[in-house]
Design an enzyme around this catalytic site. Sequence first.
Site, PDB file in Angstrom:
ATOM      1  N   GLU A 135       0.813  -1.222   0.000  1.00  0.00           N
ATOM      2  CA  GLU A 135       0.000   0.000   0.000  1.00  0.00           C
ATOM      3  C   GLU A 135       0.848   1.275   0.000  1.00  0.00           C
ATOM      4  O   GLU A 135       0.526   2.269  -0.657  1.00  0.00           O
ATOM      5  CB  GLU A 135      -0.917   0.000   1.238  1.00  0.00           C
ATOM      6  N   LYS A 211       4.668   4.846 -10.061  1.00  0.00           N
ATOM      7  CA  LYS A 211       3.402   4.593  -9.361  1.00  0.00           C
ATOM      8  C   LYS A 211       2.324   4.134 -10.350  1.00  0.00           C
ATOM      9  O   LYS A 211       1.526   3.249 -10.045  1.00  0.00           O
ATOM     10  CB  LYS A 211       2.968   5.847  -8.603  1.00  0.00           C
TER      11      LYS A 211
END
Lengths: 328, 162
Positions: A135, A211
């Site tokens: 995460e 990302k």
Amino acid sequence: MRIAILGFGSVGRGIARSILAKNLDITVTGLADSRSGIIDPAGIDLAAALARKENGGPCGGPDVTPGDVVAKADYDVLVEVTPTNVDDGEPALGHIRGALRRQKHVVTSNKGPIALAYPELRALAETNGVFLKYEATVCGAIPLIHAMQEGLAGNTISRLYGVFNGTCNYILTRMGEDSLTYEQALAEARELGYAEADPTYDVEGIDAGIKLVILANTILDMQTTLDDVERTGITLLTPEALRLAEDQDCTIRLIGEIVPEAGVLRVSPRIVAKEHPLVVEGTLNAVTVETDLAGDLTFIGKGAGSTETASAVIGDLLYIRERHVQGS
Amino acid sequence: MKLEMRDRPGQLVAALQPISAVGGNIIAVIHQRETPAATEALDVQIVLELPEGRLSRLLELLREQGVNVVRIDEERLLYECTLIMIGHLMHTDLSDTVGRIDTTGSAEVTELSLVMPAISSPSSARITIRSTTRTEMKKAIRILRSVAEQKNLLIIEPLEDT
């Protein structure tokens, strides 16, 4: 639950402080930074390790390496929070493999191994019956991956876009607010600790690009690498360009965008209406996800920071504990 | 478009009403009385903007009002997109950059704001392109992207799907 922590920089220390400050029932049995390490099955004195590190010393002894911690310490979950290496993901990648082979769960904030080798690592985790959670690799404190994997399960995501890099967002915010040049805003960001001495990784859109690769490969069933990301940074932006945008109640933000169906991964400065929810100030991150069932959702929060990133790591740890770890 | 209608009170309003009903925007109405007399018809020219795909519905509504459409000129420039360019815009022949879009015939640059802070430093410009269709807009932006690449300019596109 017993964990071993690799990396005792901003994120590692944030995790240690959170464990000390809150009654999380987490024992740290292994700890290593780049120069030293400790293994203690009874639990490491985190306060003492933090004090040593904050006085400029190593966290442990020079005879214990990160590899020793991975291979020898007695832990349920390896927390891998060393800095990202985008070229080959090492040494983190090897450490993650080592822990998974020992049938240990892994939680990481390190973008390199996840962006470069997720399919392999996931298969390895499955073979060994353990979890691999990451995460903290995308947008710090924002539980974006959890939201997409769990909360939005069953939705088809048609487009995902947002502000993935707080450093660039800070620079653009300042250029717009006070007509600073790019160089002035960057100098200010450095002074405040928002930008590295070598800011290339942030300002050229590499960080945002990685990302996107992580989200594409791990959630959107795409198979991409950083080379697939069409990438333009913010270094050439002028205060005049921001003013021209402002004249029309717009501003400029570095936007990362994925359009799964078209195979598009793109990081580039874009004109955005000021009233758009993605226009956030300072170092904040914001991501909009367009879905078929849930409609559009926008997540806003802190994308970096010691405690904020630790929040994401601890979320993953407690997720694993609830589902998997025995006898804790 | 050029309309022909009966020269009676209320006819003009009746002809204009369907335009707003289909989401159109009236830009100009030219009302000429000195048309060849003897007929009871009145010629009116209307310039309007209409969202894509609504023309046939408009024609249907006008027919229902008893208005005869004499002529429809080409549809023009309904899509708008504003971008920002940064670089040595003058030294790389700004009029050529604009011309490459204008010569497509289906898209054109309708507005340009240029800021040149100093001779040696890059200038910034906001450029508004209008086109007849979404496809033509995409084509115009593709052209601009390739010109930017050739001339080493930075193009900042809007977040909205272009």
